[in-house]
Structure formats: structure tokens, C-alpha cells
Design an enzyme around this catalytic site. Structure first.
Site, short mmCIF file in Angstrom:
data_model
loop_
_atom_site.label_atom_id
_atom_site.label_comp_id
_atom_site.label_asym_id
_atom_site.label_seq_id
_atom_site.Cartn_x
_atom_site.Cartn_y
_atom_site.Cartn_z
N LYS A 121 0.95 -1.17 -0.16
CA LYS A 121 -0.15 0.00 -0.08
C LYS A 121 0.66 1.08 0.00
O LYS A 121 2.06 1.28 0.68
CB LYS A 121 -0.94 -0.11 1.24
CG LYS A 121 -1.83 1.09 1.24
CD LYS A 121 -2.61 1.03 2.71
CE LYS A 121 -3.51 2.24 2.88
NZ LYS A 121 -4.22 2.07 4.01
N SER A 160 -9.56 1.02 7.66
CA SER A 160 -8.89 1.04 6.28
C SER A 160 -8.53 -0.19 5.79
O SER A 160 -8.18 -0.58 4.36
CB SER A 160 -7.84 2.19 6.50
OG SER A 160 -8.27 3.28 6.42
N SER A 202 -9.00 3.23 3.36
CA SER A 202 -8.17 3.59 2.25
C SER A 202 -6.99 2.54 1.65
O SER A 202 -6.39 2.98 0.75
CB SER A 202 -7.07 4.55 3.10
OG SER A 202 -6.33 3.87 4.18
#
Length: 476
Positions: free
Chosen positions: A72, A172, A148
Site C-alpha cells: 500500500k 482502512s 484507504s
């Protein structure tokens, strides 16, 4: 092995092939690249597949021997690799710090071959940014993959890699797991070290882990990434045995608290409520005792925490380091407004934040102490369409309006970032239209072993392996 075969394996299965000499790490990386080339143009989950992906370092052993992995683009870092955090503010940034997380990943045999999209600064629950565009849900391209860690979730759901790095500061990992039909664990605070530079990030609310497809991969990842490092702020209770060993242990009879009502301003979708009721019935049939629980906190408490002034200080320091100015040219509309709102708060609010966190942890802890686990929705609704109130790029949305909408929708996830308890989203249900519905199981602090056993039981009773998103590598 062809692509349609590759996507059927979880990470543990692929590693066993490499360890047996039936596949090589390079061959798996090439299959991941092929899967990327097929599906990524449609979902926009991977923003960089490393040019040297076939030769990245990784131990020739370990639980995940030879398995391709994705990072990520915010959170744990790889030294020298781009980490732009979904933001124009960090365009071109290459950290010089190697996180303990990715050191452990290499030692376990994982090959990190690229980076995935995230919302700007990992701060919103939809993965769409000015820098990298919209990440689309493989189950329905008109809907969000969540945030996210939306790029990680979309990449795993679509079959690029079977496992990917994520981070969770308010849901997230669990939100995109819920909306993309994956397993997403947010570990206990302190279970996975954020070192060497983020051991207690965001007052302990942020944690790093993975998104995957199976409970055995989740357990294996706990064995890989768990454990303290020198300089960590505290050491939590360590497991009695490897988490993979928990897969063969009995669960016992548990006291289960069930959330059948809203904990915020957004009402439960009827299909989500039915999924909760069906899971509660299933747990009761397994021999567990079931009792409804009332909302354990007031939403206004969390909104105050979310708007703490410390974020303004961190952004100002980052802008100076990058040689840039905080403006509409470097930050998206909602994040710029949140910065300005936070900047203008009195410094005394920083001290108030610690007391607000303490009160919330105490209040929630008392409210749920009677239960071994909690059963809640992960999100009150299925994946939403792109844009709207949850997008940080909308210039009509105020800082207060965004925070109010976000905390209302993340009513079951954000609270456990504050309390520090482990919680996992499991893909146990689907809507009538075929969209995944995630169900959250919350454990006692340090109780990942119980979550592994309960999740194993639910995976066996309500298997999700045969469900397929519309966009998936290897589909004919």
C-alpha cells in the site's frame, strides 16, 4: 501453471508449490504480472509494478516462500522505493527507512513487486485521488473498492496477488475487505510493530497488516508479522502457540455480543441486518451464547478525536521536508479544509485529545467486558458508488461535513482503533445484487487466537471461496 489456475490458490498454497519445487518465485511473479496486465486497466489498483519485480529480494524459505506481494502506498515503507501517499504533496518521495514490516515480509519469503493505490494520505474511506484516479471494485466497476486500502483489496479480489499489505486507522483494512469480499484483520494495538519510525502512530489508532482470501493466510500472516521490536512503546501479551496451530484447536463456548442496531447516524441496510442475524443464529447453533448489545459510545465523542490539531502539525512538517506549500495544488479539497480547521484549533485541544481517548477506551471497555467476542456489521451498507460525500476531492464538502459523514458510516470500525482490540471482517454474505457483505468479529485485547478459531469455524460453515467478482484474472 496458467492464469486461471494461479488465481485459485491462496498464498499458503502457492508457497507450498514453491517449497516443493513445483513452481519458482520468478514464475509466480510473472503470473502476477500477467494478471496485472489483464485486470489492472479496468480496476486501477496497482500504480506501479516494479521493473525489477522478477529479481526482488526474498528468503528462499518461509511460510510465504516465493509468493508475490503488494505494498500500500502509505504506511510501512521500503527504503528507496516511491511512497507518494496518494498525494501530490509527496509526489516523487522515496523514504530512506526500511520498515520492520517489510523486513519480516522478505524473511517470510514474500516478494514485494509493486505498490497499490490509496486515498490521499490514507485519510478517506474511498480510494480515489487527484494523483492516481479512481480505484474500482472488481465486483461492480461503478462502485468503490473502499479505503484507504482499496488498491490492495481490489488487487487481491481480482487475482493479481493472493495477499497484499494494508493499514487500518479507522477501518482502512476492514472496509475494503467488506466491500471486496476479502478477509481483513485489524490486529490488536502493539501486535505488529510500526518500527522503526511509527511505533505508536496516530496515538495508537493506526495498525499495519494484510488483506487476503483465507483464514489460514490470515493466521500465517499473524505468525509472520507479529512480535515486538526494541523501542516499541509497550509489549502486549504474546500468543501461547503459533497462530497457524490455532486452526486445529477447539473454539470452546463463547459469550457473543451482537450489534443489531445502528451505532451512528447511518441506518443499517436491511440486507446487512439479515446477514448479522443469520451469523448470530449460526454462532448460536455452534453452541455459543448470544446477547444483544447497545451502542457502547456516543458518535460525537469520536468526531472530536478525528478533528484533533496534531494532523496540522504533521502536514506542515511534511510540506517543509518536500519543499512545497500546503494549498489546493498539493492537497485535495477536503484534506485542505481539514488541515485549516485543525490548524486553527487551540493547542489545548491536543491535551484534550488524550483525555478523550482515555474516556472512550474506558467507556467502551466497560460496556463490552462481559463478552468474549462481538458480532457487528463491518459497514452499515454495501459498496457505494464513486464520488459523493465520501470523496475528498469534492470542493462542496466541508471538513466538518466530511468527518460527520465518515464517522457515521465507519460506526463499527473506528471505535476499535481507539480501544485497540483486534477485529476482522469476514466475507460471510452477499446482497441480492451479488455485492459482498462483510461481517465483523471483534475480540478481547490481545485475543487474535480466539478470532482465528472463530473465523475458521465460520469459513467452514459458510465458505466463500466459490464466489467470484465480475473482474478477475483467469475469467473466460
Amino acid at each position: 501453471m496458467n492464469l486461471s489456475e494461479y488465481v485459485e490458490y491462496d498464498a499458503t498454497g502457492l508457497a507450498s508449490l514453491v517449497s516443493a519445487g513445483e513452481m519458482t518465485a520468478v514464475e509466480l511473479t510473472r503470473l502476477a504480472r500477467q494478471a496485472h496486465d489483464v485486470v489492472n486497466p479496468r480496476i486501477n489498483a496497482v500504480i506501479e509494478l516494479y521493473e525489477d519485480a522478477e529479481t526482488v529480494a526474498g528468503a528462499d524459505a518461509g511460510i510465504f516462500h516465493g509468493v508475490p506481494f503488494l505494498r500500500k502506498d502509505v504506511g510501512a515503507s521500503e527504503a528507496g522505493r516511491l511512497q507518494e501517499r496518494g498525494s501530490r504533496l509527496f509526489k516523487g518521495f522515496r523514504p530512506d527507512i526500511e520498515s520492520y514490516f517489510f523486513r519480516r515480509a522478505r524473511e517470510a519469503g514474500l516478494r514485494t513487486i509493486g505498490r497499490t493505490t490509496t486515498s490521499e494520505l490514507g485519510s478517506t474511506l474511498m480510494t480515489e485521488s487527484i494523483l492516481n484516479g479512481i480505484t474500482r471494485n472488481p465486483w461492480d466497476l461503478e462502485r468503490s473498492a473502499g479505503g484507504s486500502s482499496g488498491g490492495a483489496a481490489a488487487a487481491v479480489a481480482a487475482g493479481i496477488t493472493p495477499i497484499a499489505h494494508g493499514g487500518d486507522g479507522g477501518g482502512s483494512i476492514r472496509i475494503p475487505a467488506s466491500w471486496c469480499g476479502l478477509v481483513g484483520l485489524n490486529p490488536s494495538r502493539g501486535r505488529v510493530s510500526g518500527g522503526p519510525n511509527s511505533q505508536d502512530e496516530n496515538h495508537g489508532k493506526n495498525r499495519t497488516f494484510v488483506l487476503c482470501r483465507t483464514i489460514r493466510d490470515m493466521a500465517a500472516a499473524l505468525d509472520v508479522f507479529s512480535g515486538p521490536h526494541p523501542g516499541d512503546p509497550f509489549i502486549i501479551v504474546q500468543p501461547d502457540r503459533p497462530y497457524l496451530a490455532e486452526l486445529s484447536q477447539p473454539t470452546g463456548r463463547l459469550r457473543v455480543g451482537v450489534a443489531r442496531t445502528s451505532w451512528g447516524a447511518v441506518n443499517l441496510d436491511p440486507e446487512v441486518l439479515r446477514a448479522i442475524e443469520a451469523t448470530a443464529t449460526l454462532l448460536q447453533e455452534m453452541g455459543h451464547s448470544i446477547q444483544d448489545i447497545a451502542p457502547p459510545y456516543e458518535p460525537s465523542e469520536y468526531r472530536r478525536i478525528y478533528l484533533a490539531p496534531t494532523s496540522a502539525i504533521m502536514l506542515e512538517e511534511a510540506a517543509r521536508a518536500m519543499g512545497r506549500v500546503l494549498s489546493a495544488e498539493t492537497l485535495e479539497s477536503v484534506n485542505l479544509k481539514r488541515y485549516e480547521f485543525s490548524r486553527d484549533l487551540p493547542l489545548s485541544r491536543a491535551a484534550d485529545l488524550q483525555e478523550a481517548l482515555r474516556r472512550m477506551r474506558f467507556r467502551v471497555g466497560e460496556a463490552i467486558h462481559a463478552f468474549d467476542i462481538l458480532l457487528t456489521p463491518t459497514m452499515p451498507m454495501v459498496a457505494v458508488p464513486h464520488g459523493g460525500i465520501y470523496s475528498a476531492t469534492d470542493p462542496t464538502v466541508s471538513a466538518e461535513g466530511y468527518v460527520e459523514a465518515s464517522t457515521a458510516s465507519c460506526q463499527y470500525t473506528e471505535i476499535f482503533n481507539v480501544t485497540g482490540q483486534p477485529s476482522v471482517s469476514l466475507p460471510l454474505a452477499q446482497s441480492a445484487s451479488g455485492l459482498p457483505i462483510g461481517i465483523q468479529i471483534v475480540g478481547r485485547f490481545g485475543g487474535e487466537a480466539t478470532l482465528v478459531r472463530v473465523a475458521r469455524d465460520l469459513e467452514e460453515a459458510r465458505p466463500w471461496r466459490a464466489r467470484r467478482p465480475k473482474v478477475r484474472a483467469g475469467n473466460n
